[in-house]
Scaffold this active site. Structure first.
Site, PDB file in Angstrom:
ATOM      1  N   CYS A 219       0.834  -1.204   0.000  1.00 44.85           N
ATOM      2  CA  CYS A 219       0.000   0.000   0.000  1.00 44.85           C
ATOM      3  C   CYS A 219       0.876   1.266   0.000  1.00 44.85           C
ATOM      4  O   CYS A 219       1.420   1.616  -1.042  1.00 44.85           O
ATOM      5  CB  CYS A 219      -0.963  -0.051   1.183  1.00 44.85           C
ATOM      6  SG  CYS A 219      -2.402   0.961   0.915  1.00 44.85           S
TER       7      CYS A 219
ATOM      8  N   HIS B 236      -3.498  -5.094   0.751  1.00 47.48           N
ATOM      9  CA  HIS B 236      -2.811  -5.614   1.949  1.00 47.48           C
ATOM     10  C   HIS B 236      -2.940  -7.138   1.994  1.00 47.48           C
ATOM     11  O   HIS B 236      -3.823  -7.669   2.676  1.00 47.48           O
ATOM     12  CB  HIS B 236      -3.441  -5.026   3.220  1.00 47.48           C
ATOM     13  CG  HIS B 236      -3.187  -3.570   3.400  1.00 47.48           C
ATOM     14  ND1 HIS B 236      -2.053  -3.086   4.025  1.00 47.48           N
ATOM     15  CD2 HIS B 236      -3.914  -2.487   3.041  1.00 47.48           C
ATOM     16  CE1 HIS B 236      -2.101  -1.757   4.044  1.00 47.48           C
ATOM     17  NE2 HIS B 236      -3.210  -1.359   3.453  1.00 47.48           N
TER      18      HIS B 236
ATOM     19  N   GLU C 117      -1.349  -9.168   3.601  1.00 46.42           N
ATOM     20  CA  GLU C 117      -1.085  -9.696   4.952  1.00 46.42           C
ATOM     21  C   GLU C 117      -2.370 -10.065   5.698  1.00 46.42           C
ATOM     22  O   GLU C 117      -2.371 -10.943   6.553  1.00 46.42           O
ATOM     23  CB  GLU C 117      -0.250  -8.710   5.783  1.00 46.42           C
ATOM     24  CG  GLU C 117      -0.902  -7.375   6.147  1.00 46.42           C
ATOM     25  CD  GLU C 117      -0.691  -6.279   5.097  1.00 46.42           C
ATOM     26  OE1 GLU C 117      -0.442  -6.628   3.923  1.00 46.42           O
ATOM     27  OE2 GLU C 117      -0.794  -5.088   5.445  1.00 46.42           O
TER      28      GLU C 117
HETATM   29  N1  GLN Z   1      -1.803   6.746   2.975  1.00 49.24           N
HETATM   30  C1  GLN Z   1      -1.973   6.015   1.762  1.00 49.24           C
HETATM   31  C2  GLN Z   1      -3.357   6.187   1.182  1.00 49.24           C
HETATM   32  O1  GLN Z   1      -4.264   6.583   1.868  1.00 49.24           O
HETATM   33  C3  GLN Z   1      -1.659   4.541   1.986  1.00 49.24           C
HETATM   34  C4  GLN Z   1      -2.584   3.872   2.952  1.00 49.24           C
HETATM   35  C5  GLN Z   1      -2.066   2.566   3.473  1.00 49.24           C
HETATM   36  O2  GLN Z   1      -0.885   2.268   3.383  1.00 49.24           O
HETATM   37  N2  GLN Z   1      -2.917   1.768   4.058  1.00 49.24           N
HETATM   38  O3  GLN Z   1      -3.577   5.923   0.033  1.00 49.24           O
END
Ligand code: GLN
Length: 535
Positions: free
Chosen positions: A385, A511, A513
């Site tokens: 992400c 994600h 994970e």
């Molecule tokens: N801050 C980034 C976004 O909002 C990544 C978010 C994250 O890593 N969960 O897109």
């Protein structure tokens, strides 16, 4: 075995917080599934936030995300990993949600002129949430963990609701209390007084524990069990030693040795059998096997004093090392330190680098340097992400020469907004619904590291972010050797990028994970660790 009337198990905690109620609930869930029951687990959090989505990881650890897009307590991650069942929005309830619903009903006039009170209006709402997990599907057992510690002001309405629930569902409920039994080193003695007090408090509320789990540094012996049984008015077999373990996956094994599942089955009038934990035990043994080669993986984040903030990432790495036949050493790296002292000092000697998710600009330049370090030294890199945003920015700046390239999350004025809101998101922003949360499909391009990992053309993975790869930059990135190996099925959203010039440099917008399990490692983590090991 299917049970006609669902059974309800409530788990409370006493004496101090952080005794591991979540792991205890997850372990009991695991054992009961092995007994042949279908189990769901829910968490009641007594705080007033609607969900932990807005809470700092310093306060609350990781925010776990369910398939249906709910931001939840990290304990749901443990439940999913132990029971291997995807949970839903209804599995996490906070006081905030309860009060919000009650107040909305009040404004709509649903209470027909009555005075709205904790009892019965709030407690009724809580009771409805206990059975709400059964709305779509039958479960033989519902396990409900109550956050906090007995005696907290916040948890009082929850406990009162449970008391009422017990009297309505007599014979189908079980109350488990996890308590601390401190061991005093100086005189080599266990102390049961805190447990006695905590149980006394619980009984004062009208709840009688059926089983007492005694968390302690050493196994609680028979004599002590007898004493606790006597003072707390439970049978000796119902006093269970919950000894400290080296790794959380051992807990179901220890609980089995203590016959927890059998005691529960017997109390619920269900026939118990000897459960088979062979695969699970094998996982635990491989995880701890000192003869396996050790790999060092750096996790570069800003909450490095707190493993809870990245707990699903660490667990996913553990699942992946076991499947690759190696052992994990995590090196926690504070991205702000990298900004100050350079990546060399902190990343030298690592076999792989993970940059996990995150929000806000503190420490991001250090994360960008880590992606650069990985690319230049050809160290396997997994970006999750925000970790994808970091490598995109890094490649833009240092490979494409786009000076000052950035995400508009951190720099609204950047000349090269390589990570940005999508045009349609800008309109949505006004309505406040900008977060992409929960499961989304990802289409996979053949002949890529991503395809190697998943072996499927389309997968579902969980998201939690606002910003996306800016499609204006797709062509220059491709020319520089980036493959967009995963996209949304309509091709509009970049979900995974990989840098072909490196042995393993892969970053995803989702994600993975959150879906990783013991013996069922998330494919990207497995692929990453394979590359780490081969290095
Ligand atoms: N801050 C980034 C976004 O909002 C990544 C978010 C994250 O890593 N969960 O897109």
């Amino acid at each position: 075995m299917t049970v006609k009337e669902t059974k309800y198990i409530f788990i409370t905690g006493g004496v101090v917080s952080s005794l591991g109620k979540g792991i205890a609930a997850a372990s009991i869930g695991k054992l009961l599934e092995k007994q042949g029951l279908s189990v769901t687990i829910q968490k009641f959090d007594p705080y007033l936030n609607l969900d932990p989505g807005t809470m700092s990881p310093y306060q609350h650890g990781e925010v776990f995300v369910t398939e249906d897009g709910c931001e939840t307590d990290l304990d749901l991650g443990h439940y999913e990993r132990f029971v291997d069942r995807a949970l839903k929005r209804v599995n996490n309830v906070t006081s905030g949600m309860i009060f919000w619903t009650v107040l909305q009903k009040e404004r709509k006039g649903d209470y027909l002129g009555h005075t709205v009170q904790i009892v019965p209006h709030v407690t009724n709402e809580i009771k409805e949430r206990i059975t709400a997990v059964l709305a779509e599907q039958h479960f033989d057992v519902v396990i409900t963990e109550i956050g906090g510690t007995i005696g907290d002001i916040e948890s009082a309405p929850f406990l009162e609701a449970i008391r009422q629930f017990h009297s309505k569902h007599k014979g189908d409920c079980l109350q488990i209390h996890l308590t601390l039994v401190p061991y005093l080193k100086t005189n080599g003695e266990f102390k049961t007084k805190p447990t006695q007090h905590s149980v006394k408090e619980l009984r004062g509320i009208g709840i009688h524990p059926d089983i007492i789990l005694c968390r302690s540094v050493k196994p609680v012996n028979d004599e002590l069990k007898e004493k606790i049984a006597l003072f707390c008015d439970v049978e000796k077999e119902s006093v269970v030693s919950a000894v400290d373990v080296h790794n959380i996956y051992e807990v179901p094994v220890k609980f089995k040795e203590e016959r927890v599942d059998k005691v529960i089955m017997q109390k619920l009038n269900l026939e118990a059998k000897e459960v088979d934990l062979k695969e699970w035990i094998n996982f635990v043994e491989v995880l701890e096997d000192p003869s396996l080669p050790l790999v060092t993986v750096a996790i570069v984040g800003k909450y490095t004093n707190l493993a809870d903030a990245y707990i699903s990432v660490v667990e996913a790495l553990k699942h992946a090392v076991v499947e690759n036949g190696c052992r994990l050493n995590v090196r926690w790296v504070n991205s702000e330190r990298i900004e100050k002292y350079g990546a060399d000092k902190y990343l030298e000697g690592v076999d792989g680098i993970v940059v996990p998710g995150g929000f806000g600009n503190r420490g991001i330049e250090g994360k960008i340097s880590s992606a650069q370090y990985a690319r230049e030294k050809d160290i396997p890199y997994l970006g999750l992400c925000l970790g994808m945003h970091m490598t995109v920015i890094e490649i833009a700046r240092n490979v494409l020469g786009l000076k000052g390239a950035n995400s508009t999350e951190f720099d609204l004025e950047t000349a090269y907004p390589v990570i940005d809101f999508l045009p349609e998101q800008r309109d949505m922003k006004k309505k406040g619904g900008t977060m992409r949360l929960g499961n989304y499909p990802c289409k996979i391009v053949g002949n890529t590291k991503l395809f190697d990992a998943y072996n499927f053309r389309e997968v579902q993975e969980r998201h939690r972010h606002r910003y996306e790869f800016n499609n204006d930059y797709r062509v220059p990135f491709e020319k520089a050797g980036v493959v967009f190996s995963g996209t949304s099925p309509d091709d509009r959203l970049v979900e995974v990028i990989e840098f072909t010039k490196q042995k393993w440099h892969v970053a995803c917008q989702f994600h993975p994970e959150f879906k990783s399990r013991p013996n069922k490692s998330a494919p990207l983590f497995k692929g990453f660790i394979k590359a780490v090991k081969n290095r």
